[in-house]
Enzyme design. Structure first.
Site, PDB file in Angstrom:
ATOM      1  N   MET A 154      61.482  28.041  40.943  1.00 55.16           N
ATOM      2  CA  MET A 154      60.372  27.846  40.025  1.00 55.16           C
ATOM      3  C   MET A 154      60.934  27.270  38.686  1.00 55.16           C
ATOM      4  SD  MET A 154      59.652  31.506  39.006  1.00 55.16           S
ATOM      5  CE  MET A 154      60.267  32.372  40.660  1.00 55.16           C
ATOM      6  N   GLY A 177      55.480  28.667  34.133  1.00 51.55           N
ATOM      7  CA  GLY A 177      55.478  29.575  33.721  1.00 51.55           C
ATOM      8  C   GLY A 177      55.210  29.493  34.957  1.00 51.55           C
ATOM      9  N   THR A 178      55.615  29.417  36.287  1.00 51.67           N
ATOM     10  CA  THR A 178      55.519  29.434  37.660  1.00 51.67           C
ATOM     11  C   THR A 178      56.322  30.602  38.176  1.00 51.67           C
ATOM     12  OG1 THR A 178      55.748  27.046  37.488  1.00 51.67           O
ATOM     13  CG2 THR A 178      56.003  28.000  39.592  1.00 51.67           C
ATOM     14  N   VAL A 179      55.617  31.262  39.232  1.00 48.67           N
ATOM     15  CA  VAL A 179      56.141  32.067  40.188  1.00 48.67           C
ATOM     16  C   VAL A 179      56.425  31.398  41.721  1.00 48.67           C
ATOM     17  CG1 VAL A 179      55.482  34.125  38.978  1.00 48.67           C
ATOM     18  CG2 VAL A 179      54.004  33.401  40.737  1.00 48.67           C
ATOM     19  N   SER A 184      51.165  28.992  39.493  1.00 43.45           N
ATOM     20  CA  SER A 184      51.537  28.780  38.092  1.00 43.45           C
ATOM     21  C   SER A 184      50.348  28.467  37.029  1.00 43.45           C
ATOM     22  CB  SER A 184      52.467  27.632  37.735  1.00 43.45           C
ATOM     23  OG  SER A 184      52.886  27.195  36.552  1.00 43.45           O
TER      24      SER A 184
END
Length: 536
Positions: A437, A355-357, A374
């Site tokens: 990502m 749940g990475t940007v 993240s």
């Protein structure tokens, strides 16, 4: 309008490459991209813009990242590439024996066990100290405003928020998780697409980080709140663990692929997997993009690289295999020779022992930043520190419970890490930052984007829009709904177990900014999310 379904898109949309000269910021969230552009216009450089954008993303995309997460950065300044490892370490008191004594035979996804020291706040401060121009109070001000005043949810953000809520509602049962629901489902439900959400506690925490250049998070009142919350629920993390954390400047690693140098952060991140796969593939003659043999070679190379990564990548202090040996010409050939015309079930190789940007930013001075942060699995551990808005990451879930494994759980150790920024250069000059990502999709996305650019000469937007595949395990390969059917069928005949996925959410979300010799910027953003490029 009231009856509109914002996730229903029945038509094929076409997005063109964004082109500008003075500055560009590409992210998965429109509001965050605009924050970065505003900072550039206020006199900040690309590093300032990246920090401000990253801070805004903790607010406007909490489904993927947060203040309680980790980050990595590749920074191009004055014709040199710098790497920053902002991943935290495990609590010093944790051990495999302790977990086994508590009845664990594997590391859980949620709760305090997988929580490690968050690296984000001090990494922002370190980037600002070394390369920034504007004060952190100015850089974090937009994120603070969004946290305190609120903002409306965008479509893909709303989708992942709802998915995260329903998953947590099912699996998170202890009192320690109540603060997550109070923060992210304040009305007893997740906010809807277009509904305004705010987190004043998050804003106040960002203000303290800005005013103290991150120190309050590690040594002050915020650190004490994290410590108290952990002690109350028998967690392992303590204020001393926070105090001892420092981000680390590292030398980026690379392979030369058909005249281009592709750069990644060294382990404990798994950018090495992408480079290993490219190192295998560069020895092949690659045909047209949509040829079955092209996809077959890509998938087989990725299988071998990933299997090696899972076996050998860990905290570099605990690896007994060197990066150089894994990326050597000899080892690349050894792994290349294992690829035949049929799908294989991969096994680790035998390299020499030793749940990475995501966001990209560039300014008109030549500075460029590839930045990723993240909380790991979406919202992370399911824990929110009371009174702070801080969602803690669950990166420790990646540790092994096998005491003999390089990535075995131990105190004060970095885990195998999935978030990786990428960068491309040619003949010693910057081409630009790129990233995709999405957990274990990331090296696979890097490989596909790099080859789309270098082998198939696709523009940045097309390189991202191209249908993707994802190797899962053994011979199982997922493909997107738009993946060519005739190619999928031909791959199946080669022994691949092809599974068509109806949702593209698992195939990563990327951003690209390339710069040409005249200094013109060319940007691509992700059509699989709420991606936007802000430029001037």
């Amino acid at each position: 309008m009231e009856k509109s379904d914002y996730l229903y898109q029945p038509f094929s949309a076409k997005r063109m490459t964004t082109i500008s000269k003075n500055g560009m910021v590409a992210t998965s969230q429109p509001l965050a991209s605009q924050v970065g552009l505003d900072i550039l216009k206020q006199g900040g450089n690309a590093i300032d813009a990246a920090i401000a954008t990253a801070a805004a993303l903790t607010v406007v995309e909490p489904t993927s990242n947060g203040i309680g997460g980790d980050c990595f950065a590749l920074v191009w300044v004055k014709d040199k590439l710098y790497g920053l490892n902002g991943s935290g370490r495990s609590p010093s008191s944790i051990s495999i024996d302790q977990l086994k004594a508590k009845g664990y035979d594997e590391i859980p996804k949620y709760g305090f066990v997988p929580v490690m020291v968050p690296g984000v706040p001090r990494s922002w401060a370190e980037l600002s100290r070394r390369f920034g121009r504007l004060p952190m109070t100015e850089l974090l001000a937009p994120a603070i405003r969004y946290a305190e005043d609120g903002y409306p949810l965008t479509p893909i953000l709303g989708k992942f928020w709802k998915d995260g809520y329903h998953k947590f509602k099912e699996v998170l049962k202890g009192d320690e998780f109540l603060h997550w629901f109070e923060t992210f489902a304040p009305n007893g439900r997740p906010p809807e697409i277009g509904e305004v959400w705010k987190s004043p506690d998050h804003g106040q925490t960002l203000r303290r980080i800005a005013e103290t250049k991150g120190e309050d998070f590690y040594r002050g009142e915020i650190a004490e709140k994290i410590d108290a919350f952990s002690r109350k629920h028998k967690g392992f993390i303590r204020k001393e663990d926070l105090e001892n954390f420092q981000p680390e400047w590292v030398e980026p690693i690379s392979v030369n692929y058909r005249g281009y140098d592709v750069w990644e952060i060294p382990p404990n991140g798994h950018g090495l997997v992408a480079l290993s796969a490219l190192n295998i593939l560069k020895g092949f003659n690659i045909g047209a993009k949509e040829e079955v043999s092209t996809y077959h070679k890509q998938i087989e190379a990725m299988k071998l690289a990933y299997t090696d990564g899972a076996e050998f990548i860990a905290d570099p202090e605990h690896m007994d295999v060197s990066v150089a040996s894994l990326l050597s010409e000899e080892y690349g050939k050894q792994r290349r020779d294992a690829i035949t015309d049929e799908a294989l079930t991969p096994q680790p190789g035998e390299p020499a022992k030793g749940g990475t940007v995501y966001l990209a930013a560039a300014d008109n001075e030549g500075n460029m930043v590839s930045f990723i942060q993240s909380n790991y699995m979406g919202f992370g551990s399911g824990l929110v520190v009371p009174g702070t808005g801080i969602a803690l990451q669950n990166r420790g879930h990646n540790f092994s419970m096998d005491e003999n494994h390089a990535n075995a759980l131990a105190g004060n150790k970095r885990s195998y890490h999935t978030i990786i920024p990428g960068f491309l250069t040619k003949d010693g000059k910057a081409v630009g930052p790129f990233g995709v990502m999405g957990g274990f999709m990331q090296p696979q996305g890097h490989l596909q984007v790099a080859m789309n650019t270098i082998d198939f000469h696709l523009n940045p937007q097309a390189a991202l829009d191209s249908p993707r595949w994802q190797w899962m395990k053994d011979k199982t390969v997922w493909v997107e709904p738009t993946f060519p059917t005739h190619v999928a069928e031909a791959l199946r005949r080669k022994g691949h177990h092809i599974e068509v996925q109806l949702d593209s959410g698992a195939f990563g979300r990327g951003q690209i900014i390339w710069r040409n010799e005249q200094g013109v910027l060319f940007g691509g953003t992700e059509s699989r999310t709420d991606g936007t490029i802000s430029a001037y």
